[in-house]
Design a protein around this motif. Sequence first.
Motif, PDB file in Angstrom:
ATOM      1  N   ASP A 267       0.824  -1.210   0.000  1.00 39.80           N
ATOM      2  CA  ASP A 267       0.000   0.000   0.000  1.00 39.80           C
ATOM      3  C   ASP A 267       0.859   1.261   0.000  1.00 39.80           C
ATOM      4  O   ASP A 267       0.546   2.241   0.674  1.00 39.80           O
ATOM      5  N   ARG A 268       1.933   1.224  -0.821  1.00 39.98           N
ATOM      6  CA  ARG A 268       2.829   2.377  -0.888  1.00 39.98           C
ATOM      7  C   ARG A 268       2.779   3.035  -2.267  1.00 39.98           C
ATOM      8  O   ARG A 268       3.706   3.736  -2.665  1.00 39.98           O
ATOM      9  N   TRP A 269       1.705   2.810  -3.001  1.00 45.37           N
ATOM     10  CA  TRP A 269       1.631   3.299  -4.375  1.00 45.37           C
ATOM     11  C   TRP A 269       1.828   4.807  -4.458  1.00 45.37           C
ATOM     12  O   TRP A 269       2.595   5.293  -5.292  1.00 45.37           O
ATOM     13  N   GLN A 270       1.121   5.550  -3.610  1.00 43.63           N
ATOM     14  CA  GLN A 270       1.220   7.011  -3.662  1.00 43.63           C
ATOM     15  C   GLN A 270       2.634   7.471  -3.319  1.00 43.63           C
ATOM     16  O   GLN A 270       3.202   8.340  -3.989  1.00 43.63           O
TER      17      GLN A 270
ATOM     18  N   ARG B 152      -7.216  -0.370  -7.128  1.00 48.16           N
ATOM     19  CA  ARG B 152      -6.904  -0.520  -5.700  1.00 48.16           C
ATOM     20  C   ARG B 152      -6.512   0.826  -5.094  1.00 48.16           C
ATOM     21  O   ARG B 152      -6.817   1.109  -3.931  1.00 48.16           O
ATOM     22  N   HIS B 153      -5.811   1.640  -5.882  1.00 50.44           N
ATOM     23  CA  HIS B 153      -5.444   2.995  -5.444  1.00 50.44           C
ATOM     24  C   HIS B 153      -5.657   3.937  -6.626  1.00 50.44           C
ATOM     25  O   HIS B 153      -4.705   4.453  -7.220  1.00 50.44           O
TER      26      HIS B 153
ATOM     27  N   LEU C  91      -8.328   3.401 -16.633  1.00 55.83           N
ATOM     28  CA  LEU C  91      -8.201   4.009 -15.310  1.00 55.83           C
ATOM     29  C   LEU C  91      -6.763   4.453 -15.054  1.00 55.83           C
ATOM     30  O   LEU C  91      -6.512   5.586 -14.643  1.00 55.83           O
ATOM     31  N   GLY C  92      -5.816   3.564 -15.329  1.00 55.28           N
ATOM     32  CA  GLY C  92      -4.414   3.883 -15.083  1.00 55.28           C
ATOM     33  C   GLY C  92      -3.814   4.833 -16.097  1.00 55.28           C
ATOM     34  O   GLY C  92      -2.726   5.358 -15.878  1.00 55.28           O
TER      35      GLY C  92
END
Length: 376
Positions: free
Chosen positions: A159-162, A192-193, A226-227
């Motif tokens: 959960d470190r995408w940002q 997911r993010h 989306l991406g």
Amino acid sequence: MTTENAPLTVDVIRSLPKVVLHDHLDGGLRPATILELAADVGHQLPAGDAESLGAWFAESADSGSLVRYLETFDHTIAVMQTRDALARVAREAVLDLARDGVVYAEQRWAPEQHLQRGLTLQETVDAVQSGIEQGVAEAAAEGRTIRVGQLVTAMRHADRWQEIAELAVANRANGVVGFDIAGAEDGFPPSRHAEIWRYLADQNFPVTIHAGEAAGPASIAEAVHLGQASRIGHGVRIVEDITFDPEFPHSTEGEPGTAALGLLAHWVRDHQIPLELCPSSNVQTGAATSVADHPITRLKELDFAVTLNTDNRLMSRTTMTQEMALLVEHAGWTIDDLADVTMTAAWSAFVHHDERRALVDDVILPGYQEVQGAQL
């Protein structure tokens, strides 16, 4: 695909200029380097000499076991936890690519996986960039020209995408040319993010996304829409949105075969979204049955924006020369086909348009025109 050119030898292929857009830094180490780095940090390896270790990596990747395949990265990542190790691996990767005729490369890797011995995210990027610059300088001293950019990658299951996206953007003047997400594709989609894709678009920062390898067309659709991915990492399963005539591309009577594209396949082709295809790796992971039957040839026949890549040179025991030679031997590719995918890759590089043009006009075209039979 043209057929009039003479057969290509491995030596001729090695002499051709090449572009690789999908090559993992932690999947391209020299076995001898792994042994030395492992000894430095006390990491236990499954083999004690370079030849046996290289064979272990290839056999594990070929085993058909996802557990064994992923285990290979446990070992490479374990020895890439210091500044010196990261710099050395990056430097050697550049030299190995340059000696294989690669003139432009993007090295993708995940900084978050290299923090076990106290490095910060920024320190990992700095170390890799230092190694890249050393490798480029040493290649130049050998009379070889290569340009290499970093593709900073976030791991899908984390959960470190940002945070990683911000790291990539912050280092656009420090060798980082783009952002990627990698790891377990199925179950960890771009949504997911979702917020990071808007952030990257607002920053005008290039994005490529692993999609269409372990998951099907829906994964590609989300990466594209989306991406907002400018390229698709692998994308081989776009063929699941295409219905091929059994005799495509040509029937036994010599008439053109047919292929009916679905809406997503049309979108990807209409927008010429580059596919970063990796034949040997795709065969190992089951995304393709063989190099001869790999979708890269059919997709190229249908005018998709096809690029050829290595993915993990260590695990596949491959090089760009090897990937090209396999397609020549098993899929009937000619020098014109090799030139085509090379120029597609160059025009898809995460650098500015004038830099792409210089790469094509000053390096790739002259290199191919030196080889007799190239019809460009």
